[in-house]
Write an enzyme that holds these catalytic residues in place. Sequence first.
Site, PDB file in Angstrom:
ATOM      1  N   HIS A  82       0.819  -1.212   0.000  1.00  0.00           N
ATOM      2  CA  HIS A  82       0.000   0.000   0.000  1.00  0.00           C
ATOM      3  C   HIS A  82       0.851   1.260   0.000  1.00  0.00           C
ATOM      4  CE1 HIS A  82      -3.698  -2.222   0.238  1.00  0.00           C
ATOM      5  NE2 HIS A  82      -3.218  -2.898   1.264  1.00  0.00           N
ATOM      6  N   ASN A 111      20.276  14.349  16.421  1.00  0.00           N
ATOM      7  CA  ASN A 111      20.417  15.474  15.500  1.00  0.00           C
ATOM      8  C   ASN A 111      21.822  15.592  14.942  1.00  0.00           C
ATOM      9  OD1 ASN A 111      17.746  16.357  15.658  1.00  0.00           O
ATOM     10  ND2 ASN A 111      18.149  17.468  17.550  1.00  0.00           N
ATOM     11  N   ALA A 146       1.335  -4.055  14.068  1.00  0.00           N
ATOM     12  CA  ALA A 146       0.780  -2.789  13.603  1.00  0.00           C
ATOM     13  C   ALA A 146       0.629  -1.815  14.767  1.00  0.00           C
ATOM     14  CB  ALA A 146      -0.575  -3.032  12.949  1.00  0.00           C
TER      15      ALA A 146
END
Length: 169
Positions: A82, A111, A146
Amino acid sequence: MIGKLREDVRAMCDRDPAATGCRVVWLTYPGVHAVWGHRLAHRLWNGGFELVARVLAYLVRMLTGVEIHPAATVGRRVTIDHGMGVVIGETAEVGDDVHMYHGVTLGGTANEPVKRHPTLEDGVTVGANATLLGDITIGEGAAVGAGSVVTEDVDSGTTVAGVPAERID
């Protein structure tokens, strides 16, 4: 090169029971197209054409809804079912035969210009809307449920799920 394209299509045909044929996958599956676009962008990136690679990755994202940084490493027969909303960060490493569903994020937590995105070893499955953050390793053949949020390493062959993700098998 054609062999690798066919390999990708065959992998999706094998993994997606809704695929009505390999021709349909070849022509209409955005996750497959995103991986193909990434392969070209990655070659450009490694060849020193970083701006061109970033522009191509941007165009692929606009067309497919899948964002893969050109520096990310993506293995063979990787399938994104998907596709929409998948984000794979710059230092992510995705092994062979990995299967991801929509909304998966392989995100960074630092970062600084260091390894800051996940590594998915061969044969990993990542469920829809799962978020994997940081320099973690998801072991060979592991599965992430999920909606899970994973911030620690996952052992090979293990299934994790939840927020935060915990072993369930």
